[in-house]
Design a protein around this motif. Sequence first.
Motif, short mmCIF file in Angstrom:
data_model
loop_
_atom_site.label_atom_id
_atom_site.label_comp_id
_atom_site.label_asym_id
_atom_site.label_seq_id
_atom_site.Cartn_x
_atom_site.Cartn_y
_atom_site.Cartn_z
N GLN A 159 33.48 84.42 28.94
CA GLN A 159 33.38 83.22 29.75
C GLN A 159 31.94 82.96 30.17
O GLN A 159 31.47 81.82 30.21
N GLN A 160 31.22 84.02 30.50
CA GLN A 160 29.82 83.88 30.90
C GLN A 160 28.99 83.34 29.73
O GLN A 160 28.13 82.47 29.92
N ALA A 161 29.23 83.87 28.55
CA ALA A 161 28.51 83.38 27.37
C ALA A 161 28.85 81.92 27.11
O ALA A 161 27.97 81.12 26.74
N ASP A 162 30.12 81.56 27.30
CA ASP A 162 30.52 80.18 27.11
C ASP A 162 29.84 79.27 28.12
O ASP A 162 29.47 78.13 27.79
N TRP A 163 29.64 79.78 29.35
CA TRP A 163 29.02 78.96 30.40
C TRP A 163 27.56 78.62 30.08
O TRP A 163 27.03 77.64 30.59
N LEU A 164 26.93 79.40 29.23
CA LEU A 164 25.56 79.10 28.84
C LEU A 164 25.47 77.79 28.04
O LEU A 164 24.39 77.24 27.87
N LEU A 178 29.48 57.02 43.00
CA LEU A 178 30.60 57.87 42.62
C LEU A 178 30.55 58.12 41.13
O LEU A 178 30.19 57.23 40.35
N GLN A 179 30.89 59.34 40.73
CA GLN A 179 30.92 59.69 39.31
C GLN A 179 32.28 60.29 38.97
O GLN A 179 32.75 61.19 39.68
N ARG A 180 32.92 59.77 37.93
CA ARG A 180 34.24 60.24 37.54
C ARG A 180 34.17 61.19 36.36
O ARG A 180 33.41 60.97 35.41
N LYS A 181 34.98 62.23 36.40
CA LYS A 181 35.02 63.22 35.33
C LYS A 181 35.67 62.62 34.09
O LYS A 181 36.73 62.00 34.16
N VAL A 182 35.05 62.82 32.94
CA VAL A 182 35.52 62.24 31.69
C VAL A 182 36.41 63.22 30.93
O VAL A 182 37.50 62.87 30.48
N ALA A 183 35.96 64.46 30.77
CA ALA A 183 36.69 65.47 30.00
C ALA A 183 37.52 66.33 30.96
O ALA A 183 36.96 67.07 31.78
N LEU A 184 38.84 66.25 30.87
CA LEU A 184 39.72 66.96 31.80
C LEU A 184 40.25 68.25 31.18
O LEU A 184 40.46 68.34 29.97
N ILE A 185 40.50 69.25 32.04
CA ILE A 185 41.13 70.49 31.58
C ILE A 185 42.64 70.37 31.74
O ILE A 185 43.15 69.41 32.33
N ASP A 186 43.37 71.38 31.25
CA ASP A 186 44.83 71.33 31.27
C ASP A 186 45.38 71.16 32.69
O ASP A 186 46.36 70.44 32.91
N PHE A 240 29.36 70.39 29.35
CA PHE A 240 29.40 71.26 28.18
C PHE A 240 29.29 70.47 26.90
O PHE A 240 29.69 69.31 26.82
N ALA A 241 28.75 71.11 25.88
CA ALA A 241 28.69 70.52 24.55
C ALA A 241 29.47 71.43 23.61
O ALA A 241 29.44 72.64 23.74
N PRO A 242 30.18 70.87 22.62
CA PRO A 242 30.26 69.44 22.29
C PRO A 242 31.49 68.74 22.90
O PRO A 242 31.87 67.67 22.44
N GLU A 243 32.12 69.36 23.93
CA GLU A 243 33.35 68.78 24.47
C GLU A 243 33.16 67.36 25.00
O GLU A 243 34.05 66.53 24.91
N SER A 244 32.01 67.08 25.59
CA SER A 244 31.82 65.77 26.20
C SER A 244 30.39 65.27 25.96
O SER A 244 29.44 66.04 26.04
N PRO A 245 30.25 63.98 25.70
CA PRO A 245 28.89 63.41 25.52
C PRO A 245 28.26 62.97 26.84
O PRO A 245 27.26 62.28 26.83
N VAL A 246 28.83 63.38 27.98
CA VAL A 246 28.33 62.92 29.27
C VAL A 246 26.88 63.34 29.47
O VAL A 246 26.04 62.54 29.91
N ARG A 247 26.57 64.58 29.19
CA ARG A 247 25.19 65.03 29.47
C ARG A 247 24.18 64.32 28.58
O ARG A 247 23.04 64.09 28.99
N GLU A 248 24.60 63.96 27.37
CA GLU A 248 23.70 63.21 26.51
C GLU A 248 23.43 61.82 27.11
O GLU A 248 22.31 61.32 27.08
#
Length: 336
Positions: free
Chosen positions: A248-253, A172-180, A216-224
Motif C-alpha cells: 500500500q505504501q508503494a502504491d501511495w507513491l 468547492l471541489q468534487r471527487k471524480v474517481a470513487l472507491i467501492d 493517483f495515476a492512471p485512475e483519474s486525470p484530475v491531477r493532469e
Amino acid sequence: MMIQLVAIQMRWSPQDGSSPAAFIARMDGLMAQAAERLDQREPALVAFPEDVGLLAALAVLPPGLRNQPTMTKAMAFALRQQFLPALYYRLRHRVSWARALLLAIQPRLVPLYLRTFSLLARKYRAVLVAGSAPLAALPHASGSHLEAMRPRGPAVYNTAALFGPDGSLIGLQRKVALIDLEGSQGLDLTPGSLEEIQVFSTEVGRVGIAICLDAFAPESPVRERLAHLGAEILVQPSANPGPWTPAQQADWLRGAWGATVQEGRFVYAVNPMMTGALFDLAFYGQSALIARDADRTPGDQGYRDIGPMPGFIAVAQRDDSEEILTARVPHPEERP
C-alpha cells in the motif's frame, strides 16, 4: 516570502460526531494544536483529511447512532430514525436508501460543516482545506453566504471545501474517481465532473485539490487537469480504509509524491490522512508534506517500510496515530 504548510492527520471516532457541539470542539482543538506551531505573521495552508465531514453527518443524526457496531447497522438505525424524510427523497428522485438519507440531512449537515470550517479559517487566519463531506449541489454556497438549503437534484458528491483566512468560501471541489465504499453498495455518492475541477488562487499560491484517488495515476486525470490549470500546491485529502502494508505504501507513491517529485507537476503537495475506526471500518496511513525540488530536501524521511526518499519534507511517524505535520517553505512563486 515564506508560507507554512500543515497536514492534520486525525484519528477519528464516532464520538467525535456525538453532537454538533462535539464536532465543532474537536475541529477547533485540532486547529488550535496546529496554530501553536505556526507563525501568525506568515500565510498558512492547513488541510484536514478526507471524509471528516462524515462526523458532521453523525452529529446531526440521533445519538444512538454512535453506539452501533457496524457501518451497515448504523445506516439501518439512521434510516429508521429518518424514515419519512428519506422516503420522500427516495420516491421523488428514485434513489437508494443511502442516497435518500444523505439528501434528507443536507439542511442540517451543510451549515454545520461549512460554518464550522469557515469560523475556524477566520479564527486562525489560515487558508483551510476542510477535508471533505457528502454534499448535494449547493448553488448559493459561496463567499460568506453559507445558508441551509434543500438539495438541488438527486446528486450527492464527496466534496472538499476551501476557505480563505477571512472565513469566506473560496470554492468547492468534487471527487471524480470513487472507491467501492462510495459506490452503489456503500454511500452511493455521485462522481464529480472532470470539467468542473478548478484551481483556486490564494495567498499561499494556486491551490489544486484532488481528493484521495483523484490524485493517483492512471485512475483519474484530475491531477493532469490541475497541472494544466496552473496549480502550484496539490492538496490530497485522504482516508485509506485498509492496512498500511508495504504494498500500500508503494502504491501511495503514485499519488501526490509521484505527481510532485517524479513528474514535477506541482511545487508542493499536502497529503493529510485519516486514521482510527469508524464503526467497523479501520483507516490507516502516513500523512506527508512533499516538495518538488527533491535535491533541496534531506532525503531522510519516507513511509515506514519503504524508507527515506527524496522529496518528503515531513512524514507522520505512525500509520494509526494523530499527528500534525508542519513545514515552513518559500512561496511557490519564489521557487524555480
